[in-house]
Structures are given as C-alpha cells and as structure tokens.
Design a protein around this motif. Sequence first.
Motif, short mmCIF file in Angstrom:
data_model
loop_
_atom_site.label_atom_id
_atom_site.label_comp_id
_atom_site.label_asym_id
_atom_site.label_seq_id
_atom_site.Cartn_x
_atom_site.Cartn_y
_atom_site.Cartn_z
N SER A 5 0.85 -1.19 0.00
CA SER A 5 0.00 0.00 0.00
C SER A 5 0.88 1.24 0.00
N HIS A 305 -4.58 8.26 -4.20
CA HIS A 305 -4.73 8.23 -2.74
C HIS A 305 -3.92 9.33 -2.06
N GLN A 408 -15.41 8.97 -4.15
CA GLN A 408 -15.20 9.24 -2.74
C GLN A 408 -14.89 7.96 -1.97
N LEU A 409 -15.55 6.87 -2.35
CA LEU A 409 -15.27 5.59 -1.70
C LEU A 409 -13.81 5.17 -1.93
N GLN A 410 -13.33 5.37 -3.15
CA GLN A 410 -11.94 5.02 -3.46
C GLN A 410 -10.96 5.92 -2.73
N GLU A 412 -11.51 7.93 0.10
CA GLU A 412 -11.60 8.09 1.54
C GLU A 412 -12.11 6.88 2.29
N GLY A 413 -12.70 5.92 1.59
CA GLY A 413 -13.32 4.81 2.30
C GLY A 413 -14.58 5.26 3.01
N ASN A 414 -14.90 4.64 4.11
CA ASN A 414 -16.14 4.97 4.83
C ASN A 414 -15.93 6.16 5.76
N SER A 415 -15.70 7.33 5.19
CA SER A 415 -15.43 8.52 5.99
C SER A 415 -16.72 9.18 6.46
N ASP A 446 -21.91 -1.48 -6.32
CA ASP A 446 -20.99 -1.24 -5.20
C ASP A 446 -21.36 0.03 -4.44
N ALA A 450 -22.61 0.26 -0.58
CA ALA A 450 -21.93 1.12 0.39
C ALA A 450 -22.90 2.07 1.07
#
Length: 477
Positions: A5, A305, A408-410, A412-415, A446, A450
């Motif tokens: 990562s 990212h 936004q998912l890519q 920040e994830g589940n922000s 997806d 989410a």
Amino acid sequence: MSDSSPLPPARLHPEAELARAALSTPLLSRAARLARWVGPDTRVDAGGGLVEEQLPAAAGLLGLTGTDAAAYASEAWRVALDAGLVEIADEEAGTVRAGEDLALLTGGSPHDVLEVWLAALEVVLADASVPDLDGLVDTLGEEGEIDFSSLDWDQEAEAEFLDGVLGNLYLLTVSEDVPAGEPVPLPALAASMIVPDGMGEPTNDVLEQVSDAMMRLDDQFRMLEPVGLVEYQPVDEALMADTGDSVGEPAPVDDADVSRYGMVRLTPLGVYGLRARLLEAGFAAPAVGELADKGADVLLDGMAHFGQSAAWAETEQWLARREPPVAAEELLTAARGADTGAPLRRLRCQQALSLVGEEAEPAVRDVLDDPELGGLARVWLSERGAAGVPAPSEELVFWLTVDTVAAQLQAEGNSEELQALVEGLAEQHSGFFAAAWRVDHPATADVLEAMGRLHPDKRVAKEARKAAFKARSQRGG
C-alpha cells in the motif's frame, strides 16, 4: 505498515538544501575532519578502528572533551570508514588513507553528498540497535569477546523494532492528518509498537512494556540526533526514579505535560533518509513532484490516494510544465474509462482543471456530450458561472452521482464526509434508490451497497441493499 500500500507522498526539500544540511550534521562533519586528518602515521586495529593511543589526538582535533570524548571520536572514525571517507591502505601494517568518497563532499553533486550521508546513517542505525555495552565485562568469553548469547538481546528483533518505530514516525510526518512539523510524543511512538489494535485500557503488563520501550527509544534518538535524522527533546531526567529492582523506570505518564517524556520530529533530511530506506526495502513511498514529467494518465492514477494538499501541490508542478489548453485536453482524455479507478481519475481531473482556470473552458465544452465527462464538464462550467451550459438529463444526474460516490469511496473509504453525502442524497431524493439501481455505471451496485452500509437509518439502508441486489442482477452478477 504494508509494503504493497503506497504511503502518503513526502514533500522533499531540494537536494542542494538537504546536502548542505547533511554536511553540517555533527557526525558527518566530524567524520570528514578525521578523514582529512589521516596521514602516514595513522594506525588502525584489525577491525579498522583507530588504535587506542590515537583516540586522544582524534578527540582533540574534533574539540571533544570529557569522559565520552574518545567514544565520540571512535564513532566518527567508524562513520568515516564505513561511509568511504577513509579506507584501509595496508591491513597487515594497519595503515589508512583518505577514501575516494571524501572528494564527493566538496566536489560532488548534492546527490553524491546525500549518498555519503545515507551510508553514515546506516552506521548509526546499526549502532542504535546494539545495547549499551558498558559494564558488561562479566559477559566476556575466553577470547576476550562479548558473549552476546548470554544477553537478553536479539539484534535482528531490535533492528526491526527501531525500523518499525521510524516507519511510524515517517508515516505521521508525511500524513496530512497531522500538522506539518508537529513533534511526536515518545510515549505515543512506543505505544504504537506495543499496544495491540483495538485494546481499550492497556494492562499493567502492556504499560510496563511501553515504559521499557520508551527508555530504549530515548537512548536511540539521542544517538540519531547527531547524524541529523531527528530533532529530539529527551526524557526529563527528573522523571526517572529508582523503584525497587527497576532502575531508571519513568514515572506514569502525565497527559498534562507529555513533552517531559520526550518529543521527537523528523528533520527534512530525516524524511529524505527514511524515504530512501523505505524504497530500498520495497515500500511504495512517493514524493510530491515525481509525476511532473509523466503523462496525464499517470498523474491522475498516481494521485489516487494523495491527500488534498499533496494532490494540489503535485498538480501545480505538473501544470507548470504545460500550456493550459493542452494540459486540459490531456487531463480530460485521461479521465475517461470504465475501470474501477476511473471515477477517482475523473474527480482528480475536475480538481486539476480548477487550477488550469478559464483557459480550460474550450476543452471542457468539447466534452459536454461525452457520456463519461459530460457531467463533470457541466459542474466545472456552472461553478464558474459560464453561459450556455445545457441542463443535464435525469439519467446524467444519476450517473454523475454514482460516479462521484464511487470516487469518494476510493479516495476516503467509509469517511464521515461520505456518510454525510449518502444521508443527503437519500433525503433530497425520495425515489433515489428506485431509480439509482437502473444507472448504467460499472460501480452502481458497489455504490448502493456502500450506501446501505453507511446510512444510519435501518429502513433507508435496507432500501439501498435491495437496490444493490437489483443492480447486480441487471448486470448479470
């Protein structure tokens, strides 16, 4: 820290500035002075260290006094030898001469100087992983050598521990979540290596391990400061106390004055050095500016990212090398695609176009009818109050919504920000899920899944999950 990562991008100072800093570090400057001092009468032992009789002269040359003067002179000599500033001329005679790399400090490029400094850094890091050997006479074996097997010490584990601590310090330094230049409390660094993830109140055993780690790190950071890796405020000696069998154990940490327990920050030179070591170890450790000469496709994917501040800095450097209209066309072309990374590329493209300014408008208008870029174009033009912007169809609005949430998912994830966006969408459009599952976008299922995971209202979340199921069924998966 996973080597697969990518870490947040580091903001490196110019190499010329870093090279000047390296030359002025106490340890490298001492090593260089000793290398220039070398003459035909200089003698070393079988291990390459200065013979004991010459240490006082070496210490005097360096202006070192006190009981530790010889030890500091010996350390500087070891750095000079291992960094190539001096070399063995005749092993049998124990003679030495100036090394080829000594000339690099005055006649080499800034990069050459930094390579020498990195070699010096490795010497100090290796030393920092070795325990204090003072008073270990009882561990001497028959040959007069220290019997390390009798010590409660694992060299490899100790080196890995220090590498882990420095990796965490690097991550905190380059992360946008931490104020730039903010020193890190030593207890926090120690705890980051000791306290298991998810542990609530640490046990007494864990607290004792953190305390022991702090003391080891206090010694190690004192060693790493002279080579320029860190700026370090040591543990306040007044906090130390003899407690039974445990000598030198710190008192419990007082949150009100945590600075007394040690504070450390990486220097700009330290950021450069640790990044070089991370790259050597196979980690993805980007730096702002590396993408400036790449194509727009590499730029948008490479910034996937990045934090907002780093993405802007990277984009500014990329744009500085291109004419605005050409840059806008390249960005828009690179933003197309139906792959999983495409939504985030489009988001980064939109952000980059905001830095291009009005000269991007012709290129943006050219894609108004593009099924993937038309929504982006309308948003960009509307934000600038441009005239003649066609109204989007309902189909385009929903497609752009899915694309935006996917991006936004890519990123920040589940922000919390994404959760707020999800709640707002469901509240503003009463029939959102009934229409959204029909959207012809690769990420529709997806995104809806989410939204079901993120929305706090169980009824709405259930609607989202049903819509996600329908979307998958429609796409045959």
